[in-house]
Design an enzyme around this catalytic site. Structure first.
Site, PDB file in Angstrom:
ATOM      1  N   GLY A   6       6.006 -10.486  -9.705  1.00 31.59           N
ATOM      2  CA  GLY A   6       6.658  -9.609  -8.817  1.00 31.59           C
ATOM      3  C   GLY A   6       6.528 -10.189  -7.420  1.00 31.59           C
ATOM      4  O   GLY A   6       6.222 -11.349  -7.161  1.00 31.59           O
ATOM      5  N   ILE A  32       4.095  -9.737  -5.246  1.00 28.01           N
ATOM      6  CA  ILE A  32       2.771 -10.306  -5.198  1.00 28.01           C
ATOM      7  C   ILE A  32       2.567 -11.672  -5.737  1.00 28.01           C
ATOM      8  O   ILE A  32       2.145 -12.728  -5.122  1.00 28.01           O
ATOM      9  CB  ILE A  32       1.791  -9.279  -5.425  1.00 28.01           C
ATOM     10  CG1 ILE A  32       1.555  -8.091  -4.555  1.00 28.01           C
ATOM     11  CG2 ILE A  32       0.241  -9.983  -5.288  1.00 28.01           C
ATOM     12  CD1 ILE A  32       0.696  -6.799  -4.918  1.00 28.01           C
ATOM     13  N   ILE A  45      -6.514  -9.254  -8.791  1.00 23.20           N
ATOM     14  CA  ILE A  45      -6.044  -8.588  -7.451  1.00 23.20           C
ATOM     15  C   ILE A  45      -4.996  -7.400  -7.644  1.00 23.20           C
ATOM     16  O   ILE A  45      -4.542  -6.751  -6.722  1.00 23.20           O
ATOM     17  CB  ILE A  45      -5.468  -9.312  -6.362  1.00 23.20           C
ATOM     18  CG1 ILE A  45      -4.056 -10.132  -6.985  1.00 23.20           C
ATOM     19  CG2 ILE A  45      -6.377 -10.435  -5.883  1.00 23.20           C
ATOM     20  CD1 ILE A  45      -3.178 -10.973  -6.090  1.00 23.20           C
ATOM     21  N   ARG A  64      -5.078  -4.150 -10.870  1.00 20.60           N
ATOM     22  CA  ARG A  64      -6.370  -3.282 -11.260  1.00 20.60           C
ATOM     23  C   ARG A  64      -7.173  -3.702 -12.393  1.00 20.60           C
ATOM     24  O   ARG A  64      -6.898  -4.343 -13.004  1.00 20.60           O
ATOM     25  CB  ARG A  64      -5.372  -2.031 -11.723  1.00 20.60           C
ATOM     26  CG  ARG A  64      -4.450  -1.477 -10.468  1.00 20.60           C
ATOM     27  CD  ARG A  64      -5.092  -0.739  -9.569  1.00 20.60           C
ATOM     28  NE  ARG A  64      -4.374  -0.020  -8.642  1.00 20.60           N
ATOM     29  CZ  ARG A  64      -3.897  -0.689  -7.572  1.00 20.60           C
ATOM     30  NH1 ARG A  64      -4.174  -1.721  -7.398  1.00 20.60           N
ATOM     31  NH2 ARG A  64      -2.963   0.263  -6.525  1.00 20.60           N
ATOM     32  N   HIS A 102     -12.007  -3.705  -2.989  1.00 14.63           N
ATOM     33  CA  HIS A 102     -10.566  -3.411  -3.129  1.00 14.63           C
ATOM     34  C   HIS A 102     -10.140  -3.556  -1.734  1.00 14.63           C
ATOM     35  O   HIS A 102      -9.396  -2.541  -1.214  1.00 14.63           O
ATOM     36  CB  HIS A 102     -10.267  -2.160  -3.802  1.00 14.63           C
ATOM     37  CG  HIS A 102      -8.888  -2.083  -4.163  1.00 14.63           C
ATOM     38  ND1 HIS A 102      -8.095  -3.085  -4.301  1.00 14.63           N
ATOM     39  CD2 HIS A 102      -8.132  -0.852  -4.587  1.00 14.63           C
ATOM     40  CE1 HIS A 102      -6.749  -2.680  -4.706  1.00 14.63           C
ATOM     41  NE2 HIS A 102      -6.714  -1.342  -4.572  1.00 14.63           N
ATOM     42  N   SER A 149      -6.734  -6.896   0.908  1.00 15.51           N
ATOM     43  CA  SER A 149      -5.547  -6.755   1.569  1.00 15.51           C
ATOM     44  C   SER A 149      -5.269  -5.897   2.880  1.00 15.51           C
ATOM     45  O   SER A 149      -4.373  -5.550   3.410  1.00 15.51           O
ATOM     46  CB  SER A 149      -4.209  -6.064   0.612  1.00 15.51           C
ATOM     47  OG  SER A 149      -4.666  -4.741   0.357  1.00 15.51           O
TER      48      SER A 149
END
Length: 207
Positions: free
Chosen positions: A26, A28, A108, A110, A170, A173
């Site tokens: 997608g 990312i 990166i 889940r 997490h 980003s």
């Protein structure tokens, strides 16, 4: 003893001429590919509905049935697909066993997309080279105020004790720009919904 020990630091590989495989192509995944290609890497990918021919900079792209090939060819495997009922444990012990002995898995997306036990065992035994983990299987308890003890750990396994694992909470980003972009995308989707227009970044549902 004080003073320098004059030992050379450990060497690391260059990215050029290595292969990076991306699971989930997608937005990312596309951005990972463009950045990886800038270092001269060969980039391959799998996604739920691949195009008939690979878009630049990909060497090839396939659907989930091509994941075994991707795992076997890649020096680095980047997991970037959404978590759904069909992607839970997608990267299981069978796929992990196909990785190169010095291969590195980077998650990166889940945590539950990757089999927790299978990844830990592969890392602890040294059957793969390493892992970079920004997402976890118990992603919220450890982030609670006052959290303490095993119940608050991000995983039931002690990834933190393995020398071949890099861990982040997490947060890879977390930049002002990414927060602004997320708010903009959400507002644009709400506007599209109100106007009956197609939505962007729709997560794939159960297969």
């Amino acid at each position: 003893p004080p003073g320098n020990n004059c030992q050379a630091p450990p060497q690391h590989r260059q990215l050029s001429n290595l292969t990076i495989g991306i699971v989930g192509y997608g937005h990312i995944g596309e951005h990972v590919a463009s950045r990886a290609a800038a270092f001269g890497t060969r980039v391959i990918a799998t996604t739920i509905d691949p195009p008939s021919s690979p878009p630049p900079p990909l060497a090839w792209i396939g659907d989930d049935s091509q994941n075994p090939r991707l795992m076997a060819e890649s020096d680095f495997v980047v997991v970037a697909c959404p978590l759904t009922s069909s992607t839970k444990d997608l990267i299981n012990d069978t796929l992990i066993s196909l990785m190169k002995p010095d291969g590195v898995l980077i998650n990166i997306a889940r945590g539950p997309i990757v089999s927790e036990a299978a990844l830990y065992q592969a890392l602890a035994s040294g059957s793969i080279g390493g892992a970079v983990l920004d997402v976890w299987w118990n992603p919220h308890a450890w982030n609670q105020q006052g959290a303490y003890g095993p119940a608050s750990w991000p995983s039931q396994y002690r990834f933190d004790q393995l020398p071949n694992v890099l861990m982040t909470p997490h947060s890879s980003s977390h930049t002002p720009e990414s927060r602004q972009q997320a708010a903009l995308q959400a507002s644009e989707n709400l506007n599209a919904l109100a106007l009956g227009l197609p939505l962007q970044n729709v997560v794939r549902g159960p297969q």
